[in-house]
Design an enzyme around this catalytic site. Structure first.
Site, short mmCIF file in Angstrom:
data_model
loop_
_atom_site.label_atom_id
_atom_site.label_comp_id
_atom_site.label_asym_id
_atom_site.label_seq_id
_atom_site.Cartn_x
_atom_site.Cartn_y
_atom_site.Cartn_z
N LYS A 114 36.45 -62.84 -98.26
CA LYS A 114 36.11 -64.26 -98.17
C LYS A 114 37.18 -65.13 -98.82
O LYS A 114 37.50 -66.20 -98.32
CB LYS A 114 34.75 -64.54 -98.85
CG LYS A 114 33.55 -64.08 -98.03
CD LYS A 114 32.25 -64.63 -98.62
CE LYS A 114 31.04 -64.16 -97.81
NZ LYS A 114 29.77 -64.58 -98.42
N LYS A 204 30.80 -58.73 -84.29
CA LYS A 204 29.39 -58.96 -84.57
C LYS A 204 29.03 -60.43 -84.31
O LYS A 204 29.86 -61.32 -84.51
CB LYS A 204 29.06 -58.48 -85.98
CG LYS A 204 28.71 -59.50 -87.00
CD LYS A 204 28.31 -58.86 -88.33
CE LYS A 204 27.85 -60.01 -89.24
NZ LYS A 204 27.23 -59.67 -90.46
N LYS A 207 27.47 -66.44 -87.52
CA LYS A 207 27.44 -67.90 -87.54
C LYS A 207 28.82 -68.47 -87.83
O LYS A 207 29.14 -69.55 -87.37
CB LYS A 207 26.42 -68.42 -88.55
CG LYS A 207 26.73 -68.04 -89.98
CD LYS A 207 25.79 -68.68 -90.97
CE LYS A 207 26.10 -68.19 -92.38
NZ LYS A 207 25.34 -67.04 -92.80
P1 ADP Z 1 24.76 -63.62 -95.48
O1 ADP Z 1 26.04 -64.22 -95.93
O2 ADP Z 1 23.55 -64.16 -96.17
O3 ADP Z 1 24.78 -62.11 -95.40
P2 ADP Z 1 24.64 -63.48 -92.65
O4 ADP Z 1 24.29 -64.53 -91.66
O5 ADP Z 1 25.93 -62.76 -92.53
O6 ADP Z 1 24.55 -64.18 -94.02
O7 ADP Z 1 23.49 -62.38 -92.68
C1 ADP Z 1 22.15 -62.62 -92.94
C2 ADP Z 1 21.38 -61.36 -92.58
O8 ADP Z 1 21.42 -61.16 -91.17
C3 ADP Z 1 21.95 -60.10 -93.20
O9 ADP Z 1 20.88 -59.24 -93.53
C4 ADP Z 1 22.77 -59.49 -92.10
O10 ADP Z 1 22.88 -58.09 -92.20
C5 ADP Z 1 22.00 -59.90 -90.86
N1 ADP Z 1 22.89 -60.07 -89.71
C6 ADP Z 1 23.84 -61.04 -89.57
N2 ADP Z 1 24.47 -60.93 -88.40
C7 ADP Z 1 23.93 -59.87 -87.75
C8 ADP Z 1 24.15 -59.23 -86.47
N3 ADP Z 1 25.06 -59.69 -85.63
N4 ADP Z 1 23.39 -58.17 -86.14
C9 ADP Z 1 22.46 -57.71 -87.00
N5 ADP Z 1 22.19 -58.24 -88.20
C10 ADP Z 1 22.91 -59.31 -88.59
#
Ligand code: ADP
Ligand code: NA
Length: 337
Positions: A114, A204, A207
């Site tokens: 990051k 993946k 966001k």
């Molecule tokens: P954070 O920074 O809080 O991890 P994320 O949006 O990356 O924010 O992830 C929030 C949750 O959603 C986490 O548990 C992550 O593993 C899950 N997650 C995020 N993107 C995916 C994806 N493409 N497929 C499956 N799980 C996801």
């Protein structure tokens, strides 16, 4: 045996959760209410480790909580709260920070990733100590450290190192000051699906990294939702077949279909034999729309009455706070305050 406890948190960093969040994490949160004593947290303190807009943070914190309730989290069966409403999170983070080695913290790869994105020198100390706050989030909800006590944390691959740190800190604190914390363990949900970007099946769904065409938001209107699925990248073939390497796009869509419909990959293949991608995508779009439409509706209702939503969150903070204060009192006493 006592009911196992589970803790999980999610950042309020977007105006909607996305399909990956839902299938990879949030749907499991709802299911875990039935088997666990669950504490779920909208982690707004984590959201200020990078530059943020205060009004957006306040809005997204409410929108995130509303979506979680709309997905089925229920204050009668679990505890949903906002991290900053329970000040013990930051107090325990300080204590844990004082037993974390500087080098140890420096080995966290997510910080390196990051920080590299914004130039490491400009990264905040908060971003650096983020995993310590995360450790505090979890350990604050430790059950009494008796034989058989269980504290579980659903984690994706990217959070494994942070959970390891949390376990190390729990062990170190216990060793120095007396047994206080149950070491948390990773909970790997059976049906958690990793969802990829609709336009870039190698990446993946995310966001921060996905283009608007590659990501499906939970709160999106049905029209664009359908369009994005119909336009999802597949391949030049016609066969709906599970093949992670050769047919990454179709395979991702099959994962979504299987997760929402409960159909096995083999049965999906049979169902669409000779039908081509068009029919498959159309049915998948209907599944996604039908899943999210009631959640969108319910979220809208919850947001329409801000006072009622805030009361629900105050209720969660009160319940979480009672556990947090009890555990923090023990920590304070052990540390010598
Ligand atoms: P954070 O920074 O809080 O991890 P994320 O949006 O990356 O924010 O992830 C929030 C949750 O959603 C986490 O548990 C992550 O593993 C899950 N997650 C995020 N993107 C995916 C994806 N493409 N497929 C499956 N799980 C996801
Ligand atoms: Na999580």
């Amino acid at each position: 045996a006592a009911t196992p406890r589970v803790f999980s948190g999610i950042q309020p960093t977007a105006d909607s959760f996305h399909l990956g969040n839902y299938l990879g994490a949030l749907r499991q949160w709802v299911a875990l209410q039935e088997t666990h004593e669950a504490f779920y947290c909208v982690v707004d303190l984590h959201a200020i480790t990078v530059e943020h807009d205060p009004a957006a943070l306040r809005r997204r914190t409410r929108v995130s909580a509303a979506q979680l309730l709309a997905m089925g989290l229920d204050q009668d069966r679990s505890t949903l709260f906002v991290q900053s409403h329970v000040p013990e999170h930051t107090e325990l983070a300080w204590v844990l920070g004082c037993i974390t080695g500087f080098g140890e913290a420096g080995r966290m790869t997510q910080f390196k990733d990051k920080a590299a994105k914004q130039g490491t020198a400009g990264a905040s100390v908060g971003l650096f100590t983020y995993p310590i706050l995360q450790a505090a989030d979890i350990l604050l909800y430790t059950p009494e450290p008796r034989a058989g006590a269980v504290l579980q944390v659903p984690v994706g691959e990217d959070q494994r190192q942070h959970l390891e740190l949390t376990r190390d800190l729990a062990g170190r604190f216990n060793h120095r000051f007396g047994t206080t914390f149950v070491a948390p363990e990773a909970y790997i949900p059976e049906n958690a699906a990793k969802i990829t970007d609709l336009q870039e099946p190698g990446a993946k769904m995310s966001k921060s990294a996905s283009s608007p065409q590659g990501i499906i938001d939970v709160l999106e209107e049905p029209g664009p939702m359908r369009k994005k699925i119909m336009r999802a990248v597949t391949d030049t073939g016609t066969e709906v077949r599970y093949d992670e390497e050769g047919k990454a796009g179709v395979t991702n869509l099959m994962r979504i279909y299987a997760a929402l419909d409960g159909t096995s990959y083999g049965d999906i293949e049979k169902r669409y034999e000779g039908a081509g991608y068009g029919q498959f995508k159309k049915d998948l779009a209907a599944l996604v729309v039908d899943t999210f439409e009631p959640i969108r509706e319910r979220t809208r209702e919850l947001l329409a009455d801000e006072d009622a939503l805030d009361r629900l969150l105050a209720q969660g903070a009160e319940r979480a706070g009672a556990v947090a204060r009890r555990n923090m009192e023990i920590v304070r006493e052990r540390v010598g305050f």
